[in-house]
Design a protein around this motif. Structure first.
Motif: not given
Lengths: 515, 311
Positions: A63, A85-86, A89, A101, A103, A106, A114, B175-176, B179, B182-183, B185-192, B310-311
């Motif tokens: 990933y 990850p980008k 994806i 994962m 938020v 939101l 997002l 939005l970014k 995110a 707040e989290n 790690h979540a943003a990171d996994t979506l490529g932010v 990043r863990e």
């Protein structure tokens, strides 16, 4: 634009993904050692292994969260580089993490949108996202309200959002990291249905787990990792649970069961009409009556959240009893602090081992002596005796098979199973008279489960009175002399082992008293 | 003069007009700080950035006679200071509460040094941002005087509030930012890219803090003095908490504070028989009371002050 991205992927569909010779080295550890792995379109491929076997590392490489030291990844025969990850994806890979994962503050639609470009460029297109989400939810049977905030959703619903997130991004291949660990049995059934729907739509799934029956029930192929290496990769057809367990651990696994009749001794633990409040101030225990005798294991079964955690806490003096009485070794201990209970020979294996079981920044050695650190043999006249502490700790590390680089390693760095062994070493080395074991094997691998079960039975032989609180019904049934079923803060019934059959207990767990 | 005059219509309009004007530095600084905190970075160096902004704007305006050039120069200096804060807190993952105080001291010391070497004495300019009457609107009785005869920086500050709201809640960037705070790690996994977002908000925070300083030195007061902000940057940080990390909450807090500030100034002018020390305390005591009352009612961004690894 997000809509076209979700519906008309410009890239090739993933028909065959291969990972070849993947090696990943962390300081001091080889997490993956020349691992080969592949998935085909429409297939569910299980990735099986104990904690620390390298499953998560391998998938984090796929990933783009880690870069491998060696090896390559190919999609449909073409080598690809996945650096973030980008990239993953964009290639059509989606990952559902064990710890979601999402938020929390939101909405569902915002979580899905997002990181995606908006169809309106500089203004969000949440209405478009919500509409498209509902379409996907319809196709895959993943019903969820796009306007709801994540914090309002139950665990099963959150998982659906995670899957929708990946579907929305047009993923072909899904990495599911222990997806069933957090679900109730009903949610697991629903989830299996979703997986079937996904493979019917020609998606591929990598299913990370250490639950063997799920592999047998849902997967086409299985790859087993042990100590960072691939030890097997084969079709699931014709495999038994025993085969898989042997591959995973490297030797035969026989989970111990009680065989002998209990040596019924005197009553060591007694609860009379015990009431207590939960963290939120609601009544969690509503008049619990229970006796545990020396030399027996009483199992407490029940669906999570019916007062089991509070039960363990009132007995060990960590939660206030609002009404009723508790006796340990014939002495009333209601309202006594934990230190007094310790004097009476109480030992406790807490449910939240990271929070209540160890101090994670302390060394293994310090955690082992934590209960008795202030007197013999560990201390004299206010000084710690380091030579003796070292000797005893090293002996316990061998005895309890704690896999740690040294006794001076911070306990928090160990795997879940080994942390539990540290707790066991501390609590059981004192030969307790009363042992409260709350969810002792939750989240630990099968090798550690075997070890923990054996130790509980040894304590029973040695004459301890043991209360085993567990949500794992198999565990309760194989270890208990008597089974108490909890429902809404009361003991519904207590059955002898010979009468405790699954169906009957299931009804009691749901609050139904069989005729 | 006696106390009753304080309640006359003219004086009330005067208090409100001053209150609006006094709010502008707080608004710039607090809105900038809010973006940083929404993305998870606490910047306690606002005060230092304001002082540097105030000095730069003042000095450039003094030399060129053009307050716009002064403002631009201040914004550039603020961006540099914000960028430095981002390097320390995002890339080097320093403890944010401590590094922010470091930047406060650097900004204060540097602005004093520059003041002494480049100016040497307190000077006054007359080429700052003057009041601009908005056509038609400024003719409205009472309201026109209060709202539409202010200086450019005040107009900018109040415009910033709805713009900030729009960016935060209606754009993919907002939005970014939410995110990531707040989290991450979540943003990171979506490529932010978590670091990019935090660099952006902290750097912009520096720009806005410098604008807050400029609002003082080339718009409201037209003077630069050593440590002229006197704690305003810290009040701005408090206003972010008080405003519940929301642009209009921050606006409400800034107005409440600046109105009480204006009131106490007028009370001193009209010699209300209360020791002036107590009057000066009023806005600060009010801040404390209000902060105590808001505790527990609003939730801070979950990742605030937590460096991302990043863990």
């Amino acid at each position: 634009m997000s809509q076209s991205q979700a519906t008309l992927p410009l890239r090739q569909k993933i028909e065959h993904l291969e990972m070849r010779g993947i090696t990943k080295i962390f300081p001091g550890v080889v997490a993956n050692d020349r691992v080969d792995f592949d998935v085909r379109e429409g297939e569910v491929h299980a990735l099986l292994g104990e904690n620390g076997a390298g499953k998560s590392t391998l998938m984090k490489i796929l990933y783009g969260l880690y870069e491998p030291n060696e090896g390559e990844i190919r999609i449909n025969g073409q080598p690809v580089r996945i650096r973030s990850p980008k990239d993953a994806i964009a290639l059509g890979i989606g990952m559902i993490h064990q710890h979601f994962m999402l938020v929390d503050t939101l909405t569902v639609a915002e979580n899905i949108a997002l990181g995606l470009p908006s169809s309106r460029r500089f203004i969000t297109d949440l209405d478009v996202v919500a509409r498209r989400t509902l379409e996907l939810a319809e196709t895959y049977g993943l019903h969820v309200d796009p306007e709801a905030y994540i914090w309002q959703l139950a665990v099963g619903q959150r998982q659906r959002v995670e899957i929708l997130k990946a579907l929305y991004r047009g993923a072909d291949l899904f990495i599911l990291d222990e997806p069933t660990a957090v679900l109730t049995p009903q949610e697991v059934d629903e989830f299996m249905g979703t997986m079937r729907q996904m493979t019917r739509e020609r998606h591929s799934i990598i299913f990370i787990t250490h639950k063997l029956h799920e592999v047998i029930a849902t997967c086409d192929r299985v790859t087993v990792l042990r100590n960072g290496r691939r030890v097997a990769s084969r079709p699931v057809d014709g495999c038994t649970k025993l085969d898989l367990a042997r591959l995973m651990v490297g030797h035969d696994i026989v989970l111990p069961k009680i065989t002998s009749a209990p040596k019924q001794g005197e009553v060591r633990l007694q609860l009379q009409e015990v009431h207590a409040l939960s963290e939120r101030g609601t009544l969690a225990l509503r008049g619990v009556n229970l006796q545990v005798r020396a030399g027996e294991i009483v199992g407490v079964a029940g669906v999570s959240g019916n007062g089991q955690s509070e039960l363990a806490e009132v007995i060990t003096g960590l939660r206030r009893v609002t009404q009723g009485k508790i006796f340990v070794n014939g002495q009333e201990t209601t309202g006594k602090p934990p230190a007094d209970l310790l004097q009476l020979g109480m030992a406790y294996i807490p449910e939240e081992r990271m929070r209540d079981g160890i101090i994670s920044d302390f060394t293994v050695s310090e955690n082992v002596i934590l209960r008795n650190h202030n007197h013999a043999p560990y201390a004299r006249r206010g000084f710690l005796l380091h030579r003796i502490i070292a000797e005893i700790t090293d002996r316990l590390i061998r005895l309890f098979d704690i896999r740690t680089p040294s006794r001076l390693t911070p306990a928090g760095n160990l795997s879940g199973g080994n942390i539990q062994k540290v707790v066991l070493a501390r609590e059981l080395s004192r030969t307790p008279k009363v042992l409260i074991a709350a969810q002792p094997t939750r989240g630990v691998d099968i090798g550690a489960i075997e070890f923990i079960h054996k130790n509980l039975l040894d304590q029973r032989e040695a004459g301890a009175a043991i209360l085993l609180i567990s949500e794992d019904l198999d565990e309760v049934l194989s270890l208990s002399d008597r089974v108490a079923v909890m429902y809404e803060g009361r003991i519904m019934d207590i059955l002898d082992a010979k009468d405790a059959e699954r169906g009957k207990i299931g009804l009691l767990m749901a609050g139904v008293r069989p005729e | 003069m006696d106390t009753s005059q304080l309640l006359s219509a003219t004086v009330l309009v005067g208090i409100l007009t001053a209150g609006i004007r006094l709010a502008s530095p707080y608004l710039f600084a607090a809105i900038g700080e809010m973006f940083g905190q929404r993305s998870g970075v606490l910047n306690l160096g606002v005060e230092g950035q304001m002082l540097m902004g105030a000095f730069t704007a003042f000095y450039v305006t003094l030399r060129t006679g053009n307050p716009w050039l002064g403002l631009l120069a201040a914004m550039a200096v603020g961006a540099l200071m914000g960028l430095a804060m981002a390097v320390v807190s995002v890339t080097w993952r320093a403890v944010q509460g401590i590094s922010g105080i470091g930047f406060y001291i650097v900004g204060m010391g540097l602005s004093e040094l520059l003041f002494k070497t480049l100016l040497g004495e307190v000077k006054v300019i007359n080429t700052g941002f003057n009041a601009v009457n908005i056509p038609l609107l400024s003719q409205i009785p009472v309201l026109g005087e209060i709202f539409f005869r202010q200086n450019v920086m005040t107009y900018l500050a109040f415009t910033l509030v709805p713009v900030a709201w729009f960016v935060l809640y209606k754009t993919p960037l907002g939005l970014k930012i939410r995110a990531v705070g707040e989290n991450p790690h979540a943003a990171d996994t979506l490529g932010v890219n978590v670091a990019h977002i935090r660099y952006l908000t902290v750097t912009m925070g520096g720009v806005f803090s410098a604008m807050a300083g400029a609002a003082l030195s080339v718009a409201n007061l037209n003077v630069f003095q050593e440590n002229m902000t006197a704690g305003m940057g810290f009040i701005a940080v408090a206003l972010v908490y008080f405003g519940g990390w929301r642009p209009f909450g921050v606006l409400f807090g800034a107005l409440l504070f600046s109105m009480v500030m204006a009131l106490q100034i007028f009370m001193q002018v009209y010699r209300v028989p209360v020791p002036s020390e107590f009057l000066i305390m009023m806005p600060y005591v009010l801040t404390m009371i209000v902060l105590v009352l808001t505790v527990g009612r609003v939730r801070a961004p979950a990742a605030l002050t937590k460096p991302f690894v990043r863990e």
